[in-house]
Scaffold this motif. Structure first.
Motif, PDB file in Angstrom:
ATOM      1  N   LYS A 294      24.866  28.681  34.527  1.00 23.58           N
ATOM      2  CA  LYS A 294      25.478  27.380  34.798  1.00 23.58           C
ATOM      3  C   LYS A 294      26.966  27.358  34.468  1.00 23.58           C
ATOM      4  O   LYS A 294      27.675  26.422  34.838  1.00 23.58           O
ATOM      5  CB  LYS A 294      24.764  26.295  33.991  1.00 23.58           C
ATOM      6  N   GLY A 295      27.448  28.375  33.755  1.00 29.61           N
ATOM      7  CA  GLY A 295      28.854  28.417  33.373  1.00 29.61           C
ATOM      8  C   GLY A 295      29.745  28.852  34.521  1.00 29.61           C
ATOM      9  O   GLY A 295      29.294  29.471  35.485  1.00 29.61           O
ATOM     10  N   GLU A 296      31.020  28.556  34.405  1.00 32.10           N
ATOM     11  CA  GLU A 296      31.979  28.936  35.444  1.00 32.10           C
ATOM     12  C   GLU A 296      32.385  30.402  35.327  1.00 32.10           C
ATOM     13  O   GLU A 296      32.630  31.066  36.330  1.00 32.10           O
ATOM     14  CB  GLU A 296      33.219  28.049  35.361  1.00 32.10           C
ATOM     15  N   LYS A 297      32.470  30.938  34.120  1.00 25.58           N
ATOM     16  CA  LYS A 297      32.983  32.295  33.908  1.00 25.58           C
ATOM     17  C   LYS A 297      31.897  33.364  33.957  1.00 25.58           C
ATOM     18  O   LYS A 297      32.118  34.457  34.466  1.00 25.58           O
ATOM     19  CB  LYS A 297      33.719  32.376  32.569  1.00 25.58           C
ATOM     20  N   LYS A 298      30.755  33.097  33.317  1.00 24.13           N
ATOM     21  CA  LYS A 298      29.624  34.048  33.310  1.00 24.13           C
ATOM     22  C   LYS A 298      30.013  35.401  32.706  1.00 24.13           C
ATOM     23  O   LYS A 298      29.756  36.461  33.274  1.00 24.13           O
ATOM     24  CB  LYS A 298      29.069  34.246  34.724  1.00 24.13           C
ATOM     25  N   VAL A 299      30.631  35.358  31.542  1.00 23.39           N
ATOM     26  CA  VAL A 299      31.104  36.583  30.885  1.00 23.39           C
ATOM     27  C   VAL A 299      30.288  36.845  29.622  1.00 23.39           C
ATOM     28  O   VAL A 299      30.093  35.952  28.792  1.00 23.39           O
ATOM     29  CB  VAL A 299      32.604  36.469  30.526  1.00 23.39           C
ATOM     30  N   VAL A 300      29.816  38.085  29.479  1.00 21.98           N
ATOM     31  CA  VAL A 300      29.129  38.532  28.269  1.00 21.98           C
ATOM     32  C   VAL A 300      29.890  39.729  27.709  1.00 21.98           C
ATOM     33  O   VAL A 300      30.121  40.713  28.417  1.00 21.98           O
ATOM     34  CB  VAL A 300      27.668  38.927  28.544  1.00 21.98           C
ATOM     35  N   ILE A 301      30.274  39.622  26.438  1.00 28.44           N
ATOM     36  CA  ILE A 301      31.013  40.686  25.760  1.00 28.44           C
ATOM     37  C   ILE A 301      30.135  41.267  24.660  1.00 28.44           C
ATOM     38  O   ILE A 301      29.653  40.539  23.792  1.00 28.44           O
ATOM     39  CB  ILE A 301      32.316  40.140  25.133  1.00 28.44           C
ATOM     40  N   ASN A 302      29.941  42.573  24.694  1.00 29.22           N
ATOM     41  CA  ASN A 302      29.206  43.264  23.639  1.00 29.22           C
ATOM     42  C   ASN A 302      30.198  44.058  22.795  1.00 29.22           C
ATOM     43  O   ASN A 302      30.908  44.929  23.314  1.00 29.22           O
ATOM     44  CB  ASN A 302      28.154  44.195  24.243  1.00 29.22           C
ATOM     45  N   ILE A 303      30.260  43.728  21.524  1.00 27.50           N
ATOM     46  CA  ILE A 303      31.189  44.419  20.628  1.00 27.50           C
ATOM     47  C   ILE A 303      30.621  45.798  20.292  1.00 27.50           C
ATOM     48  O   ILE A 303      29.568  45.933  19.660  1.00 27.50           O
ATOM     49  CB  ILE A 303      31.435  43.606  19.345  1.00 27.50           C
TER      50      ILE A 303
END
Length: 253
Positions: free
Chosen positions: A131-140
């Protein structure tokens, strides 16, 4: 106004990421969900209390699926019908084995926190990310999880950490491939060797620098970087002597 969720926010890099996000203009960064296993961090409590509602604390034990599901429901309510733009999977563990593999007796625990839990958290928040506009997932991640750099870090007595972060990088690629068609961006980022409880006082960089440089990547990323493993960029460290260089380039796998 983008929304963010950061796991492992009670200390170290997670706390620094939340603090950095809260310092940015509200037109750029809206709601910040700081999650932590315990709610007894004075620094995080102060951030929440002085943020005028921008930073909200949600209890989340990333190693517990029931806790993850409950947190996802709470976050959905806090977003008030909106989606989640950025998920930063920061929570993690590092081992220390002076005898290397012979002394490695916690691989399952390290792997569960650094890999399986990242999958479980990402999986639980996918509906909100959609549902988000960016759709970004960051794995450290870390350069210690790079096969290509294994010789460089041969002497580092953290075998379970290295193994788990290599697996995390592949998990990132698998997610990137599966959700690319939906407009997602999945990245692994190495934040550098930071002066935290995990990194020690001997580390290269202040944790605030690591947080700033990670977010520089996060806020400029998009589908063109989907599935990549990136290093932070710290001017003056591009060709530094020693094991670590921070050149902003893709890390060799």
């Amino acid at each position: 106004m983008a929304s963010y969720l950061v796991t492992g926010s009670s200390r170290g890099l997670g706390l620094a990421l939340v603090s950095r996000l809260a310092s940015l203009p509200s037109a750029q960064v809206g709601k910040i969900i700081a999650t932590a296993r315990q709610d007894n961090s004075p620094q995080l409590t102060e951030l929440v209390n002085t943020s005028s509602g921008r930073v909200e604390l949600v209890k989340l034990d990333v190693t517990n699926k029931s806790s993850i599901q409950e947190a996802a429901k709470l976050v959905e309510g806090k977003l008030q019908g909106k989606g989640l733009d950025y998920l930063i999977n920061n929570a993690g563990l590092m081992d220390w084995s002076s005898t290397g593999l012979e002394g490695m007796d916690n691989l399952n625990d390290i792997f569960h926190t650094n890999v399986t839990s990242v999958h479980n958290v990402t999986q639980a928040f996918l509906p909100l990310l959609r549902k988000g506009e960016k759709k970004v997932v960051i794995n450290i991640s870390t350069t210690l999880g790079s096969f290509a750099k294994a010789e460089v870090y041969r002497q580092s007595p953290t075998p379970a950490y290295k193994i788990s972060k290599a697996a995390l990088n592949m998990l990132t690629v698998q997610y990137a491939q599966q959700y690319e068609a939906e407009g997602f961006t999945l990245l692994a980022i190495s934040p550098g060797w930071l002066r935290t409880d995990l990194g020690s006082a001997r580390a290269d960089l202040p944790v605030e620098t690591g947080a700033e440089k990670v977010l520089d990547i996060v806020q400029q990323t998009g589908p063109h970087q989907n599935g990549k493993f990136l290093n932070i960029h710290v001017p003056g460290w591009e060709n530094a002597s020693g094991n670590n260089q921070y050149d902003g380039e893709e890390v060799a796998w």
